[in-house]
Design an enzyme around this catalytic site. Structure first.
Site, mmCIF file in Angstrom:
data_model
loop_
_atom_site.group_PDB
_atom_site.id
_atom_site.type_symbol
_atom_site.label_atom_id
_atom_site.label_comp_id
_atom_site.label_asym_id
_atom_site.label_seq_id
_atom_site.Cartn_x
_atom_site.Cartn_y
_atom_site.Cartn_z
ATOM 1 N N CYS A 191 0.742 -1.163 0.055
ATOM 2 C CA CYS A 191 -0.244 0.040 0.075
ATOM 3 C C CYS A 191 0.910 1.327 -0.009
ATOM 4 C CB CYS A 191 -0.921 -0.072 1.147
ATOM 5 S SG CYS A 191 -2.016 -1.326 1.174
ATOM 6 N N GLU A 237 -8.976 7.853 3.534
ATOM 7 C CA GLU A 237 -8.143 7.426 2.146
ATOM 8 C C GLU A 237 -9.325 7.402 1.131
ATOM 9 O OE1 GLU A 237 -3.729 5.949 3.448
ATOM 10 O OE2 GLU A 237 -5.292 4.465 2.582
#
EC number: 5.3.3.2
Length: 183
Positions: A68, A117
């Site tokens: 990520c 996010e």
């Protein structure tokens, strides 16, 4: 990483409103920002699951999907994924495929750090040997995707919350990708 990373701050519509240094951005009041999440597969269709290093500020020591990160200004999400794959697990990738382009989440880790996010999810095939960066990854496993999906459903507390949500939203696309990369 020697270059100071930033996050790209966005509004609810995903429009850029600024940037902030990555570590300063991740607090108990984290602003919405761009990220990405990637699930990496080998040529046997197995998924790379990584355990986050204990030095990570959010979810240290937690098992999660492969890689990520955050795109940088002037960098496409695809370029950012390739960069982080090289940095975190030392690999080159191919067949980078969007799995959940509109994924968004907000979660609070046990220490109070918030992840907030807009985080498109991708799958890719690893095409070079694995060489994990111990500053990012403390452990890893290659697992059959069907076994992993069962584990995520049975014991979601054992994995990162974004991984659990991504799998719940995109399991069929992940299965399709895993089947297609088998040699």
């Amino acid at each position: 990483m020697s270059i100071q990373e930033h996050v790209i701050l966005v509004n609810d519509q995903g429009e850029v409103v600024g940037t902030q240094e990555k570590y300063a951005a991740h607090t108990s009041h984290t602003s919405l920002h761009l990220a990405f999440s990637s699930w990496l597969f080998n040529d046997r269709g197995q998924c790379l699951v990584t355990r986050r290093a204990l030095s990570k500020i959010a979810w240290p020591g937690v098992w999660t999907n492969s890689v990520c990160g955050h795109p940088q200004i002037g960098e496409t999400t695809e370029q950012a994924i390739a960069r982080r794959c090289r940095f975190e697990v030392g690999v080159e990738i191919a067949q980078l495929t969007p799995i959940a382009a509109d994924f968004r989440y907000c979660e609070i880790d046990p220490s109070g750090i918030v992840e907030n996010e807009i985080c498109p999810v991708f799958a890719a095939q690893i095409v070079s040997p694995l060489k994990v960066n111990p500053d990012e990854v403390m452990d890893y496993q290659w697992v059959e995707l069907t076994s992993l999906l069962r584990a995520l459903e049975a014991t979601p507390w054992a994995f990162s919350p974004w991984m659990v949500s991504e799998a719940a939203n995109a399991s069929e696309k992940l299965k399709h990708f895993a089947d297609n990369v088998k040699a």
